[in-house]
Each structure stands twice: as structure tokens, then as C-alpha cells.
Design a protein around this motif. Structure first.
Motif, PDB file in Angstrom:
ATOM      1  N   ASN A  81      -2.791 -70.760 -53.428  1.00 62.56           N
ATOM      2  CA  ASN A  81      -3.016 -70.735 -51.981  1.00 62.56           C
ATOM      3  C   ASN A  81      -2.128 -71.726 -51.225  1.00 62.56           C
ATOM      4  O   ASN A  81      -2.409 -72.030 -50.063  1.00 62.56           O
ATOM      5  CB  ASN A  81      -4.487 -71.033 -51.666  1.00 62.56           C
ATOM      6  CG  ASN A  81      -5.412 -69.937 -52.171  1.00 62.56           C
ATOM      7  OD1 ASN A  81      -5.178 -68.757 -51.947  1.00 62.56           O
ATOM      8  ND2 ASN A  81      -6.463 -70.336 -52.872  1.00 62.56           N
ATOM      9  N   ARG A 115     -11.817 -73.214 -44.658  1.00 67.01           N
ATOM     10  CA  ARG A 115     -10.744 -72.457 -44.031  1.00 67.01           C
ATOM     11  C   ARG A 115      -9.717 -73.449 -43.485  1.00 67.01           C
ATOM     12  O   ARG A 115      -9.985 -74.627 -43.312  1.00 67.01           O
ATOM     13  CB  ARG A 115     -11.262 -71.573 -42.882  1.00 67.01           C
ATOM     14  CG  ARG A 115     -12.213 -70.466 -43.297  1.00 67.01           C
ATOM     15  CD  ARG A 115     -11.537 -69.404 -44.128  1.00 67.01           C
ATOM     16  NE  ARG A 115     -12.416 -68.258 -44.352  1.00 67.01           N
ATOM     17  CZ  ARG A 115     -13.315 -68.177 -45.324  1.00 67.01           C
ATOM     18  NH1 ARG A 115     -13.475 -69.198 -46.169  1.00 67.01           N
ATOM     19  NH2 ARG A 115     -14.059 -67.093 -45.479  1.00 67.01           N
ATOM     20  N   GLN A 142     -15.385 -68.728 -40.866  1.00 73.53           N
ATOM     21  CA  GLN A 142     -14.356 -67.701 -40.690  1.00 73.53           C
ATOM     22  C   GLN A 142     -14.119 -67.428 -39.207  1.00 73.53           C
ATOM     23  O   GLN A 142     -12.974 -67.366 -38.746  1.00 73.53           O
ATOM     24  CB  GLN A 142     -14.764 -66.409 -41.398  1.00 73.53           C
ATOM     25  CG  GLN A 142     -13.760 -65.282 -41.263  1.00 73.53           C
ATOM     26  CD  GLN A 142     -12.423 -65.600 -41.900  1.00 73.53           C
ATOM     27  OE1 GLN A 142     -12.374 -66.189 -42.971  1.00 73.53           O
ATOM     28  NE2 GLN A 142     -11.342 -65.237 -41.233  1.00 73.53           N
ATOM     29  N   GLU A 146     -10.611 -68.471 -36.821  1.00 76.36           N
ATOM     30  CA  GLU A 146      -9.843 -67.439 -36.130  1.00 76.36           C
ATOM     31  C   GLU A 146      -9.804 -67.652 -34.624  1.00 76.36           C
ATOM     32  O   GLU A 146      -8.801 -67.349 -33.969  1.00 76.36           O
ATOM     33  CB  GLU A 146     -10.462 -66.052 -36.384  1.00 76.36           C
ATOM     34  CG  GLU A 146     -10.397 -65.574 -37.808  1.00 76.36           C
ATOM     35  CD  GLU A 146     -11.057 -64.214 -37.959  1.00 76.36           C
ATOM     36  OE1 GLU A 146     -11.259 -63.547 -36.921  1.00 76.36           O
ATOM     37  OE2 GLU A 146     -11.374 -63.819 -39.083  1.00 76.36           O
ATOM     38  N   LYS A 183       0.317 -68.481 -41.295  1.00 72.73           N
ATOM     39  CA  LYS A 183      -0.778 -68.196 -42.215  1.00 72.73           C
ATOM     40  C   LYS A 183      -0.269 -67.790 -43.587  1.00 72.73           C
ATOM     41  O   LYS A 183       0.773 -67.141 -43.722  1.00 72.73           O
ATOM     42  CB  LYS A 183      -1.668 -67.078 -41.658  1.00 72.73           C
ATOM     43  CG  LYS A 183      -2.279 -67.367 -40.299  1.00 72.73           C
ATOM     44  CD  LYS A 183      -3.185 -66.255 -39.826  1.00 72.73           C
ATOM     45  CE  LYS A 183      -4.491 -66.259 -40.589  1.00 72.73           C
ATOM     46  NZ  LYS A 183      -5.329 -67.416 -40.272  1.00 72.73           N
ATOM     47  N   ASN A 186      -3.134 -65.033 -48.259  1.00 72.05           N
ATOM     48  CA  ASN A 186      -4.515 -65.042 -48.736  1.00 72.05           C
ATOM     49  C   ASN A 186      -5.516 -65.468 -47.670  1.00 72.05           C
ATOM     50  O   ASN A 186      -6.732 -65.371 -47.898  1.00 72.05           O
ATOM     51  CB  ASN A 186      -4.659 -65.974 -49.943  1.00 72.05           C
ATOM     52  CG  ASN A 186      -3.969 -65.430 -51.174  1.00 72.05           C
ATOM     53  OD1 ASN A 186      -3.586 -64.269 -51.225  1.00 72.05           O
ATOM     54  ND2 ASN A 186      -3.796 -66.274 -52.183  1.00 72.05           N
ATOM     55  N   ASP A 187      -5.031 -65.971 -46.544  1.00 73.01           N
ATOM     56  CA  ASP A 187      -5.939 -66.387 -45.473  1.00 73.01           C
ATOM     57  C   ASP A 187      -6.482 -65.146 -44.779  1.00 73.01           C
ATOM     58  O   ASP A 187      -5.777 -64.472 -44.036  1.00 73.01           O
ATOM     59  CB  ASP A 187      -5.211 -67.291 -44.471  1.00 73.01           C
ATOM     60  CG  ASP A 187      -4.853 -68.643 -45.072  1.00 73.01           C
ATOM     61  OD1 ASP A 187      -5.454 -68.993 -46.098  1.00 73.01           O
ATOM     62  OD2 ASP A 187      -3.983 -69.330 -44.508  1.00 73.01           O
ATOM     63  N   TYR A 188      -7.737 -64.892 -45.006  1.00 72.68           N
ATOM     64  CA  TYR A 188      -8.371 -63.673 -44.479  1.00 72.68           C
ATOM     65  C   TYR A 188      -8.484 -63.733 -42.960  1.00 72.68           C
ATOM     66  O   TYR A 188      -8.764 -64.775 -42.374  1.00 72.68           O
ATOM     67  CB  TYR A 188      -9.760 -63.507 -45.096  1.00 72.68           C
ATOM     68  CG  TYR A 188     -10.560 -62.371 -44.518  1.00 72.68           C
ATOM     69  CD1 TYR A 188     -10.233 -61.045 -44.804  1.00 72.68           C
ATOM     70  CD2 TYR A 188     -11.650 -62.615 -43.694  1.00 72.68           C
ATOM     71  CE1 TYR A 188     -10.973 -59.999 -44.274  1.00 72.68           C
ATOM     72  CE2 TYR A 188     -12.395 -61.582 -43.161  1.00 72.68           C
ATOM     73  CZ  TYR A 188     -12.049 -60.279 -43.460  1.00 72.68           C
ATOM     74  OH  TYR A 188     -12.781 -59.246 -42.931  1.00 72.68           O
ATOM     75  N   PHE A 189      -8.255 -62.597 -42.323  1.00 66.49           N
ATOM     76  CA  PHE A 189      -8.381 -62.494 -40.868  1.00 66.49           C
ATOM     77  C   PHE A 189      -9.172 -61.225 -40.570  1.00 66.49           C
ATOM     78  O   PHE A 189      -8.718 -60.122 -40.859  1.00 66.49           O
ATOM     79  CB  PHE A 189      -7.000 -62.428 -40.206  1.00 66.49           C
ATOM     80  CG  PHE A 189      -7.002 -62.887 -38.782  1.00 66.49           C
ATOM     81  CD1 PHE A 189      -6.766 -64.213 -38.471  1.00 66.49           C
ATOM     82  CD2 PHE A 189      -7.242 -61.995 -37.743  1.00 66.49           C
ATOM     83  CE1 PHE A 189      -6.761 -64.644 -37.146  1.00 66.49           C
ATOM     84  CE2 PHE A 189      -7.248 -62.418 -36.422  1.00 66.49           C
ATOM     85  CZ  PHE A 189      -7.002 -63.753 -36.125  1.00 66.49           C
ATOM     86  N   SER A 190     -10.372 -61.385 -40.017  1.00 66.03           N
ATOM     87  CA  SER A 190     -11.243 -60.232 -39.790  1.00 66.03           C
ATOM     88  C   SER A 190     -10.788 -59.446 -38.575  1.00 66.03           C
ATOM     89  O   SER A 190     -10.166 -59.984 -37.653  1.00 66.03           O
ATOM     90  CB  SER A 190     -12.692 -60.692 -39.602  1.00 66.03           C
ATOM     91  OG  SER A 190     -12.809 -61.492 -38.443  1.00 66.03           O
TER      92      SER A 190
END
Length: 515
Positions: A81, A115, A142, A146, A183, A186-190
């Protein structure tokens, strides 16, 4: 088990006031056997009773017989990461203090509850960096990771620019972005709640326009307003969904969980850090003689900070002072005294009881959220107003470290700065070793460790990765113990959380020709 042993174990568990590293809610386990097992795992020096009754239920060591990790496997885990960014210079127009940054995240919880975020404010060329530490799930952390930077960026914009944005949105024209994100893949973004988030954000800038709010470059006020407004929107969105029987309850999940935040805004030589909770920002300083020192920029918002305890006490009646902070936790449950979300410590008891009674599905499997805090009389007990610190950057300020408490639980701030400083300058394995009273065997070991450290440093181009490697594998003398590092990285999921928290680190490199 004899009454004498039971009494002795009870005394030990009470005296040491053991608590899991988990930063979220905590309640004392009334099962004595479970209490003793947990205490022995967390504090091995506290209880050492050779009774099979205490230890027979959990044989982690005997059942964990995996082979040691290889160097390549260790590096794969540590670097999965990692992310680094170098400032390009914006076609020669950029004259800021940031030349780049390194970041990394190593999970302990499953799923991970930390995060990180980094972005450039396109209207000002200032840069934003943030680390976020969630608890009771990852929904809140999360959402905050964001959304918060958008609230900050809009809080910094003049009303005229907000009017231009509103006109473009109203006429369905393209809107010039306010942020350039940096970013890791692997940094999740909904994307599910995008419309809701945008609607809340638009309402915020519309209110600023209607009230003719113009911060005139007041970064501190902008940061405070952004934090408080986002937390307010999280609460309002949860109440709207709570009243909608057909909603998917995503917003309520965000509000029931919580997170802390440590955010830095760097614009030229001006550094503002907004902190909420117990993550930290530390400046790495190189003195004139080449030595390294640490300057702590933030304060922790927990029971270890007397000023923070006094703030909490001052906001509630004297009749509650004995119950506000128990076991070093807010109302005996929550470790941070400031956080996003956590409506369990903010909403009225009537509203909370309505949620528990009418929407039990949202609480399924979440025992912590089901319980109304004890002695809950005058909410809110938790705030989301950050403490903002200003620092004028100087030539000796070489780097800024933002990290969640998973790092600070394992390393002292001076050690953190020393590790990064020596890694950047490469002097540790070049300077001579003072003989002192070392035997030949000890001297040989030190030379071997120095060689190993030099090779390790060459492996880590990312300073955040190098720091996490030392946090997990340090032998206490500034070198890496490979076996210790391998063991820490190979702990099974149900045991890793008892030894360390999620660790998230951002190292911001500051512009200085001498480095």
C-alpha cells in the motif's frame, strides 16, 4: 480454581486496569477466565500462572506453525500500500514548501479501519494531507476520508468563486475541480452515496453564499468550519435515512461508527494542522550540528491530556464529573474525546432509543452500538471541533509526519524522527561506532546489524514504509530484527489486533536545498 487464586487474579486485573488496544468502545469482561487470558496476551509480564485452566482455551502459539516469512514476502506485505508523489512544479509556477510525500498503510483490523488522503487545492496551490482512524467499523472513516477535503477546499474559497460554481451547476455546465487527488489504487473510493454527498456539499456552499461568508484567507476558521459542518451533515443525513423506511441505512451506519482525523494544510511557508482525536503530527528538525529533533505539532484529545479532561468537565454539570471519564474513557466507553460520527455520544437518549427500537437491523452484530452509554444525561458529550495549530516553516524543518496512533503506540516521536532523518541523510551506517564497553562478540553483532540496516534502507525508497518496518521489527537499538519483523507480519487476524493497531503514515518532504 481456588478462591485465593480467583481473588488474586481479580486484584491483578483491576490494579493494572488492562484494556485492549482497540480505540473504540470498551466494556469490562465479567468472565474471569476470559479476562485473565486477554490480560496475559496484552501484558505478558502481568500474569504468569502456569495453570491449564487459564490458558487451555486459546493456544495461538501452538496452533500457529506457519513457516517464517522470507525477505521477499516481508517486503511484499510492507510495500503493498505504499505511495509516493513528487511535486512537478506546475510548469515552473509552483513555489511551495512541499517537494513530495511518501505514505503507507498497514492493516491490523479486518477490514482495515484506517484511511489516508492527500490532495492539491487547485484554486490556491496549497496541499492537504490527512490520516483518519476509525472505530466500530469503517463506515465513518471511509466517508470522512472522501468528503472532508472538499469541505475544507470550499471553506477556503471566496464567495465570488462559490457563485461561479453554483452558476455552473445550476446551468448544468462543467465545474472546474477544486481538488487534485493523489491516491493509491488500493485506496477505496465509494460511489453509492455520491449524490447525497454532493447535495450536502452544495447546500453548504449555498449557505455560505447566502450569508456572504468570506474567510479572507483565515485558514484556521475555514478548517474548524469544515470539520464541524461535515460532522453536522453526517448527523443530519442519518436522521433523514432513519425516518425513511425504504432507505438502505448507509448514512446511519456512518453516523453510528466514528473516526478521528489529523489534517495538515501547507500553503507556502504556512502550515496549519487540524487535529481531532489521538493521531499526531510531528515535525522532523535538523539542527545546525546535523542532529535530529522532534517537534510535536498536535495534542492528543484523550484522558492523557489534562486540558482536554478539564474541557469535558467544564461542559457538563458538576453532578456528572465522577462519571464523565472512567477507565480513561469518555463515559467509560470511548477513548478519543473528539471524533466524527459516534452519534451514540451526541444524539438525545430519546432519539437513540427510537433507532434501537425501530431499526434493529442496523444494529445486528454490533453489540457496542446497541448499548446506551451509562450516566447519559446531558448530551452531546463528544465534539467534532478540531484543535488547529499554526507553524511557520523554517529552513531546519525537513519533514512532517502524520500518523495514526498505531505508530505512536509503538514508537516515541524522537525515535520516529531519528529513523527518518538518518534514512534520508544516510549517515547512520557511515559514522564510526564508539567502542564503549562492547565485547568482541557485541561489536561483531553491531557491525552485522549495521550492514543489515544499510541493506534495508536501500530496499525502502518510501520513508513511510521504512518507518513501519522499524515500528514492527526494531530490536530497541536502532536496527531491524528480521525474525521479530516476520513474526509481527505473520500474526493471524484474530491475534494481530491484540499486539498492534492499524498503522497509517504520511511523510511530507519539505523544500530545502541542503537536504
Amino acid at each position: 480454581m481456588s478462591p485465593q487464586i480467583i481473588h488474586h487474579l481479580q486484584h491483578k486485573c483491576t490494579f493494572y486496569k488492562w484494556k485492549p488496544l482497540r480505540k473504540g468502545f470498551w466494556t469490562q469482561n465479567k468472565n474471569l477466565r476470559q479476562c485473565c487470558v486477554s490480560t496475559s496476551l496484552l501484558c505478558p509480564s502481568v500474569i504468569r500462572y502456569p495453570t491449564t485452566t487459564v490458558y487451555s482455551r486459546r493456544n495461538y502459539r501452538s496452533s500457529h506453525n506457519t513457516s517464517p516469512l522470507s525477505i521477499s514476502q516481508i517486503n511484499h506485505i510492507l510495500k503493498a500500500n505504499e505511495y509516493n508523489f513528487k511535486v512537478s512544479g506546475y510548469d515552473g509556477r509552483y513555489s511551495g514548501s512541499v517537494i513530495g510525500f511518501d505514505s503507507n498503510l498497514l492493516a491490523s483490523n479486518s477490514p482495515v479501519e484506517d484511511r489516508r488522503s492527500a490532495a492539491t487545492c487547485l484554486h490556491s496551490r496549497g496541499m492537504l494531507f490527512g490520516v483518519f482512524d476509525g472505530h466500530v467499523g469503517s463506515a465513518c472513516v471511509q466517508a470522512v476520508s472522501e468528503r472532508l477535503f472538499y469541505y475544507i477546499a470550499l471553506s477556503l474559497l471566496p464567495v465570488k468563486t462559490l457563485l461561479d460554481i453554483e452558476e455552473a451547476v445550476e446551468n448544468e455546465r462543467p465545474v472546474f475541480p477544486v481538488l487534485q487527488w493523489h491516491k493509491h489504487p488500493n485506496d477505496y473510493f465509494s460511489t453509492d452515496a455520491g449524490k447525497l454527498y454532493f447535495s450536502s456539499l452544495r447546500t453548504y456552499w449555498q449557505e455560505r453564499i447566502d450569508l456572504h461568508e468570506d474567510e479572507d484567507g483565515d485558514v484556521q476558521t475555514a478548517l474548524i468550519n469544515a470539520f464541524k459542518r461535515l460532522d453536522n451533515d453526517i448527523s443530519l443525513e442519518a436522521q433523514v435515512e432513519f425516518g425513511d423506511p425504504f432507505s438502505h441505512l448507509a448514512s446511519l451506519k456512518v453516523a453510528l461508527s466514528g473516526c478521528t482525523a489529523c489534517v495538515a494544510h501547507v500553503d507556502g511557508d504556512d502550515l496549519h494542522v487540524a487535529n481531532l482525536g489521538d493521531s499526531r503530527a510531528v515535525m522532523g528538525i535538523q539542527e545546525d550540528d546535523g542532529t535530529w529533533s522532534a517537534l510535536t505539532i498536535t495534542n492528543d484529545h484523550n484522558a492523557q491530556n489534562p486540558d482536554e479532561v478539564q474541557r469535558v468537565l467544564s461542559e457538563h454539570p458538576a453532578t456528572e464529573h465522577k462519571t464523565l471519564v472512567k477507565h480513561d474513557r469518555l463515559l467509560g466507553l470511548l477513548m478519543p474525546f473528539r471524533a466524527f460520527g459516534d452519534i451514540k455520544f451526541k444524539w438525545s437518549s430519546e432519539l437513540l432509543n427510537r433507532v434501537y427500537e425501530t431499526r434493529p437491523e442496523i444494529l445486528s452484530g454490533n453489540e457496542y452500538a446497541k448499548i446506551l452509554p451509562p450516566n447519559y444525561h446531558t448530551p452531546p458529550y463528544l465534539i467534532a471541533e478540531p484543535e488547529v495549530t499554526y507553524h511557520k516553516l523554517r529552513p531546519q524543518d525537513k519533514f512532517l509526519i502524520l500518523a495514526t496512533d498505531g505508530l505512536w503506540d509503538l514508537m516515541h516521536r524522537q525515535t520516529v524522527v531519528q529513523v527518518i532523518g538518518e534514512h534520508l541523510s544516510g549517515i547512520h551506517w557511515q559514522k564510526p561506532i564508539a567502542a564503549l564497553n562492547f565485547s568482541l562478540g557485541q561489536m561483531h553483532r553491531l557491525l552485522q546489524e549495521r550492514k543489515s540496516r544499510a541493506l534495508t534502507a536501500l530496499e525502502d525508497e518510501n520513508c513511510a514504509t521504512h518507518l513501519i518496518r522499524h515500528a514492527l521489527g526494531s530490536d530497541g537499538f536502532g536496527s531491524i530484527e528480521p525474525k521479530r519483523l516476520a513474526k509481527m507480519l505473520s500474526l493471524p487476524r484474530d491475534l494481530a489486533r491484540m499486539y498492534r493497531d492499524d498503522i497509517t503514515v504520511i511523510v511530507v518532504h519539505l523544500n530545502n536545498p541542503s537536504m
